[in-house]
Design an enzyme around this catalytic site. Sequence first.
Site, short mmCIF file in Angstrom:
data_model
loop_
_atom_site.label_atom_id
_atom_site.label_comp_id
_atom_site.label_asym_id
_atom_site.label_seq_id
_atom_site.Cartn_x
_atom_site.Cartn_y
_atom_site.Cartn_z
N GLY A 1 0.80 -1.22 0.00
CA GLY A 1 0.00 0.00 0.00
C GLY A 1 0.83 1.26 0.00
N GLU B 1 3.73 -9.44 -1.81
CA GLU B 1 2.47 -10.12 -1.51
C GLU B 1 2.49 -11.63 -1.76
OE1 GLU B 1 1.76 -5.84 -1.80
OE2 GLU B 1 2.75 -7.26 -3.15
#
Length: 353
Positions: free
Chosen positions: A118, A141
């Site tokens: 993010g 991720e």
Amino acid sequence: MEMQTALPEVIVERQGAIGRLRLNRPRALNSLNLPMIRLIDAALTEFERDPAVAAVLVTGEGERGLCAGGDIRMIYESGRERPEEGAQFWREEFIVNSRISAYSKPYIALMDGIVMGGGVGVSAHGSHRIVTERTRLAMPETGIGYFTDVGATWLLPRAPGEFGTYIGLTGRDIGAANAIHARLADSFAPTDRIGELITALAALPAFATADDVSAAIRSVSGEPPASPLHDHFLLIDRCFAFDTVEEIFDALERDGSDFAGETLQLLRTRSAISLKLTLALLRAGRASASLNECLEREYAATIGMLSNPDFYEGVRAAVIDKDRNPKWSVGLAEVTPQMLARFDKHGGAPLFG
């Protein structure tokens, strides 16, 4: 005795001609939660309407980084019983990512220290992106059973060659020179000149243009430290050019170099579902016409993540128990089209009308 008021998790302020967004969760490496996303969105509206604000600057409080990503602990804890909470966080986060990309004033991101997940979303979509010798940028991720999101499936395919594919699949962190090479950043400034840079930006007139902002940044810019990863770009382009994870694994194994072997060993520690999903989304992103198209596709995949056992196992191993030893649900050969189909459609309202 006078009571001290706690500062908000995003400090919004004016400093001369710039509107400042100071991410303020330093103990959590400024990880984003839903209240922070909403504070950022409201501040962008305020600054956009204010004729005295020439540009927006986003920075991270503390010594460790701009932002380490989204608050995955919250999503882990709520995902099974209250999936709407995770879905709402991702929805509003992605809309803000899009807004940053299309913002009407210069949006300057100081990508100092850790910039992950993010954190990439609130920086790499900006118009002026500055890295330092401390920058450690990553989309990690696949190591937590998730996939590259926040518009990374638009950004990474636009890196030269297959470097974006490498970043997305391996989750490896990169420094300033490689962030600029990947087109995730534009300029390098040493940390000992950051104060000087902010002063120069604040001194700009309210009618300053994007070119004026660029000139202020150039006044403190220099060449980033060289990276040994540069020596492996041709290998990366060759081995990551395939459209299946199996072919990428085979190419790395055939190459036989130390770097290829280390890369293959790293990839084998990642979730097989995440690897296949990430590669599919990166290839779809390469053929997409806009960031918003990629964000819509990513949002559908996030809804599927809320029922993906690898996501919960990956977060458990990385964040909850911190044993760094996830037990993935399936191996590469066991990932079926039916497993990946859950990430195709979210069934709700689109992000963008």
